[in-house]
Design a protein around this motif. Structure first.
Motif, short mmCIF file in Angstrom:
data_model
loop_
_atom_site.label_atom_id
_atom_site.label_comp_id
_atom_site.label_asym_id
_atom_site.label_seq_id
_atom_site.Cartn_x
_atom_site.Cartn_y
_atom_site.Cartn_z
N SER A 176 -0.48 26.96 42.36
CA SER A 176 -0.15 26.19 41.25
C SER A 176 1.20 26.18 41.15
CB SER A 176 -1.11 26.35 39.97
OG SER A 176 -0.72 27.52 39.50
N PHE A 177 1.91 27.36 40.89
CA PHE A 177 3.06 27.16 40.74
C PHE A 177 4.02 26.68 41.95
CE2 PHE A 177 7.46 29.30 41.17
CZ PHE A 177 7.92 29.51 39.95
N LEU A 180 4.12 22.98 42.04
CA LEU A 180 4.86 22.10 41.01
C LEU A 180 6.50 22.39 41.07
CD1 LEU A 180 2.52 22.34 37.91
CD2 LEU A 180 3.28 20.18 39.09
N ALA A 184 8.30 19.26 39.12
CA ALA A 184 8.25 19.53 37.80
C ALA A 184 9.26 20.44 37.22
CB ALA A 184 6.88 19.99 37.60
N GLU A 188 7.80 21.05 31.85
CA GLU A 188 6.33 20.16 32.52
C GLU A 188 5.28 21.04 33.28
OE1 GLU A 188 8.55 15.70 33.50
OE2 GLU A 188 8.46 17.36 35.04
N ARG A 189 6.08 22.05 34.04
CA ARG A 189 5.15 22.95 34.66
C ARG A 189 4.31 23.93 33.69
NH1 ARG A 189 8.71 25.48 37.43
NH2 ARG A 189 8.73 27.30 36.10
N CYS A 254 -2.21 18.82 41.09
CA CYS A 254 -0.98 19.17 40.25
C CYS A 254 0.15 17.89 40.30
CB CYS A 254 -0.37 20.48 40.87
SG CYS A 254 -1.16 21.93 40.55
N LEU A 258 1.05 15.89 37.04
CA LEU A 258 2.27 15.59 36.70
C LEU A 258 2.74 14.20 36.44
CD1 LEU A 258 5.26 16.66 36.19
CD2 LEU A 258 5.48 16.75 38.61
#
Length: 294
Positions: A176-177, A180, A184, A188-189, A254, A258
């Motif tokens: 997930s990191f 984004l 992002a 936002e993340r 993700c 976003l």
């Protein structure tokens, strides 16, 4: 739920693209080279050390002797290579995840962004080295959790729950990191990870269970020694393909989240600002009232 299922089917479809298949083979080649190097330089020493460790246990020495008399052979000589291979399995999984996160996840996320979200602004909220450092940090935490939870694996229900849950948490935190990191901003993340924590964790756990499926192929390689050098690379490739699927699933989810977040914020900002024609309309109405007045 719609976002979860939509991103799942899109990730399945993207796994069939030739570019994704080629990317899944690159880590396999690198890992085969690393495994060959380890086997060439350290295999004999590691097997010998493991055999000495097995023979050094006083409680098990009589058991090894009884098994040896039963099967007319040296049990530790046969068991030591199997122990080394089984012990190397978690390391291979971790290396696969790090390789996918470092080499495959950015191109796969860029592929998703290019095909689905070409107009999505890239705010570059995290650097490559920051992503690698975060991946290493959460990987160490996952390994510590695995080691601490190993005694609980002796309880039959927990062995089916704890390892996939730990791998799922690790996959969720890393993928997930990385999904984004390019598009992002840090704010936002943080907002997306906080709002979608449970669905992202569910994706990670499901991918953790999918990552356990190649263990069947791995176990077959241990049982059928003649096909070991065929089945084990096949299992590693399946691992990397599962991780590629995980990167695509997280990427679709993700980036879609976003895009929706920015659309909502854009709509809210447009609703809070009056339109450009409002002052002109008010001025015309004032002139009209003055013209009608005597």
């Amino acid at each position: 739920m719609r976002l979860l299922l939509d991103s799942f089917w899109r990730a399945v479809a993207y796994c069939m693209l030739p570019r994704v298949i080629v990317l899944s083979l690159l880590p396999l080649g690198l890992m085969v080279l690393l495994a060959a190097g380890f086997g060439y330089f350290y295999w004999d020493a590691t097997v010998a050390w493991t055999r000495e460790a097995l023979d050094a246990w006083p409680l098990l020495s009589s058991f090894w002797g009884w098994i040896g008399r039963l099967f007319s052979g040296d049990v530790t000589a046969v068991l030591a290579p199997l122990v080394v291979v089984v012990a190397a399995t978690p390391l291979i999984v971790v290396v696969s995840l790090l390789i996918v996160a470092g080499l495959m996840a950015p191109p796969l996320t860029a592929l998703v962004a290019l095909r689905r979200f070409p107009a999505l602004e890239r705010k570059k909220g995290a650097s490559f080295f920051g992503s690698v450092a975060r991946s290493l940090g959460v990987t160490v935490l996952a390994l510590v959790a695995l080691v601490v939870s190993m005694p609980l694996w002796l309880i039959p229900p927990l062995v089916l729950v704890l390892p996939p849950l730990i791998w799922g948490w690790l996959t969720y935190r890393v993928m997930s990191f990385d999904a984004l990191a390019e598009h992002a901003s840090p704010e936002e993340r943080a907002t997306i990870l906080r709002a979608h924590r449970l669905p992202l964790l569910c994706i990670g756990v499901l991918c953790g269970y999918l990552g356990a499926a190649p263990s069947i192929v791995w176990a077959s390689g241990l049982l059928f020694a003649a096909a070991f050098f065929v089945l084990v690379p096949l299992a590693i490739w399946i691992y990397t393909l599962v991780f590629a699927f995980s990167a695509l699933w997280f990427g679709h989810y993700c980036l879609d989240a976003l895009a929706q977040l920015r659309a909502r914020r854009g709509a809210a900002a447009a609703a809070s600002v009056p339109s450009d024609g409002a002052p002109a309309i008010e001025a015309d109405q004032a002139l009209l009232s003055q013209w009608k007045s005597p």
